[in-house]
Motif scaffolding. Structure first.
Motif, mmCIF file in Angstrom:
data_model
loop_
_atom_site.group_PDB
_atom_site.id
_atom_site.type_symbol
_atom_site.label_atom_id
_atom_site.label_comp_id
_atom_site.label_asym_id
_atom_site.label_seq_id
_atom_site.Cartn_x
_atom_site.Cartn_y
_atom_site.Cartn_z
ATOM 1 N N THR A 1 -0.080 -5.943 -6.973
ATOM 2 C CA THR A 1 -0.308 -4.502 -6.838
ATOM 3 C C THR A 1 -1.113 -3.897 -7.975
ATOM 4 O O THR A 1 -1.567 -2.757 -7.845
ATOM 5 C CB THR A 1 1.038 -3.759 -6.757
ATOM 6 N N GLY B 1 0.210 -0.514 -8.999
ATOM 7 C CA GLY B 1 0.124 0.591 -8.056
ATOM 8 C C GLY B 1 0.983 0.359 -6.826
ATOM 9 O O GLY B 1 1.777 -0.574 -6.784
ATOM 10 N N PRO B 2 0.818 1.220 -5.812
ATOM 11 C CA PRO B 2 -0.081 2.384 -5.751
ATOM 12 C C PRO B 2 0.285 3.441 -6.812
ATOM 13 O O PRO B 2 1.457 3.708 -7.030
ATOM 14 C CB PRO B 2 0.151 2.931 -4.345
ATOM 15 N N THR C 1 0.813 -1.222 0.000
ATOM 16 C CA THR C 1 0.000 0.000 0.000
ATOM 17 C C THR C 1 0.841 1.264 0.000
ATOM 18 O O THR C 1 0.294 2.361 -0.044
ATOM 19 C CB THR C 1 -0.943 0.017 1.209
ATOM 20 N N SER C 2 2.159 1.129 0.045
ATOM 21 C CA SER C 2 3.054 2.287 0.056
ATOM 22 C C SER C 2 3.873 2.319 -1.234
ATOM 23 O O SER C 2 4.395 1.293 -1.674
ATOM 24 C CB SER C 2 3.988 2.229 1.268
ATOM 25 N N LYS C 3 3.987 3.494 -1.831
ATOM 26 C CA LYS C 3 4.747 3.624 -3.071
ATOM 27 C C LYS C 3 6.223 3.292 -2.877
ATOM 28 O O LYS C 3 6.881 2.829 -3.807
ATOM 29 C CB LYS C 3 4.617 5.050 -3.619
#
Length: 311
Positions: free
Chosen positions: A250, A253-254, A165-167
């Motif tokens: 993913t 993404g994010p 969930t983190s770039k």
């Protein structure tokens, strides 16, 4: 007598025809696959190359525009990110898979108890497709159903494990998953190489007083150097063609932080209807594969000729 001579001649012709057919049979058998491979590889590659220099959009057209689609491709920030991700992922994925695979192979090479069981366990991920691996690991990375959810239910309520969930961490989640998938493959080849080393070389090093670490570093690992090259080439092919693993984990993404070239090609061709630019991106992927495969092919040819020259 004439009938006998005629029958003998007929039998001779039949035998010669059978021998001729037997000589041609291998070529007849493999001809369909050779023709299909030629069309699939060379004809479609040439077609893709031409489309990549055309003004195709939603459907292929054949108006020649030169390298314009390539300039448009490289001026797109998403493609630059995708290609950068490919190099970053490939470097860590290959190095870590080699390191983990070699460590596992050396551990199993010590004739550990239950060796067959451990080999099976470590090879099992190789039998699972990348899409299945990505789906399962996406559950493990999920804060609502995976490792974070489990640990919080055990009482550590401040624990967080949200790599996807983190770039800044999503690509490391992809790397870790890819290494888990492929390290067993590296282990199998390394173990075969370790078992093929001449025992006399090892005994000679032991007589000279070399310890296990020095024997591996100076004798065994240099002996299996070609296996390192072969495994690295195969892993690089996996990395360049990475698609389903990223989609399952993913989705790119994010944002666009984990976009890979294969994902971008699919998006251009089937989502945006930009066939010319998508074909240009596919050609760039082909060039990346060529950078890996052509030097390897030249190296193996040189090595084979060198071996033949030295007997």
């Amino acid at each position: 007598m004439a009938n006998v001579i005629t029958a003998t001649g007929a039998l001779g012709r039949t035998a010669r025809a059978r021998d001729a057919l037997g000589g041609w049979m291998p070529f007849i058998v493999i001809a369909p696959s050779v023709v299909a491979s030629f069309i699939y590889v060379f004809v479609f590659t040439a077609w893709t190359l031409y489309v990549s220099m055309s003004n195709s959009s939603l459907l292929p057209t054949y108006g020649f525009v030169g390298l314009k689609p390539y300039f448009e491709l490289w001026s797109n920030q998403r493609w630059s990110i995708a290609y950068g991700n490919l190099f970053f992922f490939s470097a860590f994925y290959v190095i870590l898979s080699l390191a983990v695979g070699l460590a596992l192979a050396i551990a199993i090479d010590q004739r550990v108890k239950g060796e067959a069981f451990w080999r099976t366990i470590f090879l099992y991920p190789l039998a699972v497709s990348f899409i299945v691996t990505g789906t399962v690991w996406s559950w493990l990375y999920s804060p609502n159903a995976g490792i974070e959810f489990l640990v919080r239910n055990l009482g550590w309520h401040d624990f967080t494990f949200r790599l996807t969930t983190s770039k800044s961490t999503a690509i490391f989640a992809i790397i870790a998953t890819g290494v888990w998938q492929s390290s067993g493959f590296a282990m199998a080849l390394f173990l075969a190489g370790l078992r093929s080393v001449d025992p006399d070389l090892v005994r000679a090093a032991q007589i000279d007083g070399a310890g296990p670490a020095r024997i591996y570093r100076k004798v065994i690992l240099p002996s299996i150097a070609p296996i390192f090259v072969a495994v690295a080439v195969v892993l690089l092919q996996f990395a360049i063609k990475t698609f389903d693993l990223v989609v399952a984990l993913t989705g790119g993404g994010p944002g666009i932080s984990t976009t890979f070239p294969a994902i971008y090609v699919y998006d251009l061709m089937f989502q945006r209807g930009q066939i010319a630019i998508g074909a240009a991106a596919a050609i760039m992927m082909l060039l990346a594969l060529a950078v890996v495969l052509v030097p390897y092919a030249l190296w193996t040819t040189w090595r084979a000729r060198r071996g033949a020259a030295h007997g």
